[in-house]
Design a protein around this motif. Structure first.
Motif, short mmCIF file in Angstrom:
data_model
loop_
_atom_site.label_atom_id
_atom_site.label_comp_id
_atom_site.label_asym_id
_atom_site.label_seq_id
_atom_site.Cartn_x
_atom_site.Cartn_y
_atom_site.Cartn_z
N MET A 28 0.86 -0.90 -0.05
CA MET A 28 0.01 0.07 0.11
C MET A 28 0.97 1.09 -0.04
SD MET A 28 -2.70 1.07 2.79
CE MET A 28 -4.27 1.47 2.10
N ARG A 29 0.51 2.15 -0.63
CA ARG A 29 1.09 3.47 -0.92
C ARG A 29 1.15 4.24 0.66
NH1 ARG A 29 1.53 6.45 -5.96
NH2 ARG A 29 1.31 8.25 -4.74
N ILE A 30 2.34 4.79 1.04
CA ILE A 30 2.43 5.43 2.07
C ILE A 30 1.54 6.50 2.51
CG2 ILE A 30 4.44 6.92 1.64
CD1 ILE A 30 5.56 6.04 4.36
N ASP A 31 1.37 7.47 1.28
CA ASP A 31 0.47 8.56 1.32
C ASP A 31 -0.99 8.05 1.64
OD1 ASP A 31 0.22 7.70 -1.18
OD2 ASP A 31 -0.37 9.59 -1.95
N LYS A 32 -1.48 7.00 0.88
CA LYS A 32 -2.73 6.62 1.09
C LYS A 32 -3.01 6.13 2.67
CE LYS A 32 -6.37 3.48 -0.93
NZ LYS A 32 -6.72 2.78 -1.90
N TRP A 33 -2.02 5.31 3.15
CA TRP A 33 -1.98 4.69 4.33
C TRP A 33 -2.15 5.82 5.39
CZ3 TRP A 33 0.62 4.99 9.05
CH2 TRP A 33 0.14 4.14 9.92
N LEU A 34 -1.35 7.10 5.42
CA LEU A 34 -1.47 8.01 6.43
C LEU A 34 -2.81 8.77 6.31
CD1 LEU A 34 2.10 9.56 5.39
CD2 LEU A 34 1.19 8.45 7.58
N TRP A 35 -3.34 8.71 5.16
CA TRP A 35 -4.64 9.35 5.13
C TRP A 35 -5.51 8.28 5.77
CZ3 TRP A 35 -8.53 7.23 1.51
CH2 TRP A 35 -9.70 7.91 1.56
N VAL A 36 -5.33 6.79 5.57
CA VAL A 36 -6.63 5.99 6.06
C VAL A 36 -6.18 5.91 7.49
CG1 VAL A 36 -7.13 3.58 6.22
CG2 VAL A 36 -6.85 4.56 3.87
N ALA A 37 -5.14 5.76 7.95
CA ALA A 37 -4.55 6.17 9.47
C ALA A 37 -5.09 7.36 10.22
CB ALA A 37 -3.47 5.71 9.77
N ARG A 38 -5.49 8.53 9.44
CA ARG A 38 -6.04 9.77 9.82
C ARG A 38 -5.07 10.51 10.50
NH1 ARG A 38 -11.58 10.81 10.47
NH2 ARG A 38 -12.75 9.07 9.78
N PHE A 39 -3.72 10.45 10.04
CA PHE A 39 -2.73 11.46 10.30
C PHE A 39 -2.70 12.70 9.60
CE2 PHE A 39 -0.79 7.53 11.78
CZ PHE A 39 -0.19 7.95 13.10
N PHE A 40 -3.40 12.64 8.27
CA PHE A 40 -3.74 13.87 7.73
C PHE A 40 -5.13 13.87 7.11
CE2 PHE A 40 0.70 12.93 7.38
CZ PHE A 40 1.24 14.23 7.50
N LYS A 41 -5.66 15.10 6.86
CA LYS A 41 -7.04 14.97 6.55
C LYS A 41 -7.52 14.51 5.14
CE LYS A 41 -11.02 18.13 7.25
NZ LYS A 41 -11.51 19.20 8.09
N THR A 42 -6.69 14.89 4.33
CA THR A 42 -6.55 14.35 3.02
C THR A 42 -5.45 13.61 2.28
OG1 THR A 42 -5.59 16.41 1.85
CG2 THR A 42 -8.38 16.13 2.19
N ARG A 43 -5.52 13.04 1.20
CA ARG A 43 -4.58 12.05 0.81
C ARG A 43 -3.45 13.12 0.21
NH1 ARG A 43 -4.91 7.06 -3.32
NH2 ARG A 43 -2.69 6.85 -3.87
N SER A 44 -3.84 14.24 -0.53
CA SER A 44 -3.21 15.16 -1.29
C SER A 44 -2.22 15.98 -0.16
CB SER A 44 -3.86 16.25 -2.20
OG SER A 44 -4.62 16.84 -1.21
N VAL A 45 -2.75 16.08 1.12
CA VAL A 45 -2.07 16.65 2.04
C VAL A 45 -0.99 15.64 2.74
CG1 VAL A 45 -2.05 17.64 4.59
CG2 VAL A 45 -3.75 18.28 2.81
N ALA A 46 -1.37 14.50 2.73
CA ALA A 46 -0.31 13.29 3.18
C ALA A 46 0.70 13.41 2.23
CB ALA A 46 -1.07 12.04 3.22
N ALA A 47 0.51 13.23 0.63
CA ALA A 47 1.62 13.22 -0.25
C ALA A 47 2.35 14.52 -0.14
CB ALA A 47 0.71 13.17 -1.59
N ARG A 48 1.80 15.59 0.14
CA ARG A 48 2.68 16.84 0.02
C ARG A 48 3.38 16.90 1.33
NH1 ARG A 48 -1.25 20.88 0.98
NH2 ARG A 48 -1.65 20.37 -1.17
N ALA A 49 2.92 16.13 2.39
CA ALA A 49 3.93 16.01 3.57
C ALA A 49 5.25 15.14 3.33
CB ALA A 49 3.20 15.60 4.91
#
Length: 122
Positions: free
Chosen positions: A1-22
């Motif tokens: 699984m992609r790390i940006d998608k997992w961070l979004w699913v695990a609720r570290f970031f509000k959107t997947r694009s914000v997770a990707a930017r981080a």
């Protein structure tokens, strides 16, 4: 699984694009190194995530394709004890600074801006 998608699913970031930017800005580390949003992760991987809520040092316990409630998201990872203590300490310091008057609720006045300029050497 992609790390940006997992961070979004695990609720570290509000959107997947914000997770990707981080990830692109270096706020997410995978095994001690900065990572790209497309990096695949698996159960057992160690991550360091810096977000508005603080800095987390976590171990990935599970993967999920869909974003669910917060209770389900917390089952996907385990935060280290040192990380919890550091985040709580930082939160207490922010709260104490706010109560001591270090943070204002309004914009600085003209006099305040002049004083800030003098402190910065302008």
């Amino acid at each position: 699984m992609r790390i940006d998608k997992w961070l979004w699913v695990a609720r570290f970031f509000k959107t997947r694009s914000v997770a990707a930017r981080a990830c692109e800005m270096g706020r997410v580390e995978f095994s001690g190194q900065q990572t790209k949003p497309s990096k695949d992760i698996h159960a057992g991987d160690l991550l360091r995530v810096k977000s508005e809520a603080g800095e987390y040092v976590i171990e990935v316990l599970g993967l999920s394709e869909t974003r669910g409630p917060a209770a389900a998201a917390q089952l996907l990872y385990r935060e280290s004890d040192a990380s919890k203590v550091a985040r709580l300490k930082a939160a207490e310091e922010r709260k104490a600074m706010f109560q001591a008057g270090g943070v204002r609720e309004t914009k600085p006045s003209k006099k305040d801006r002049r004083d800030i300029g003098r402190l910065r050497g302008r």
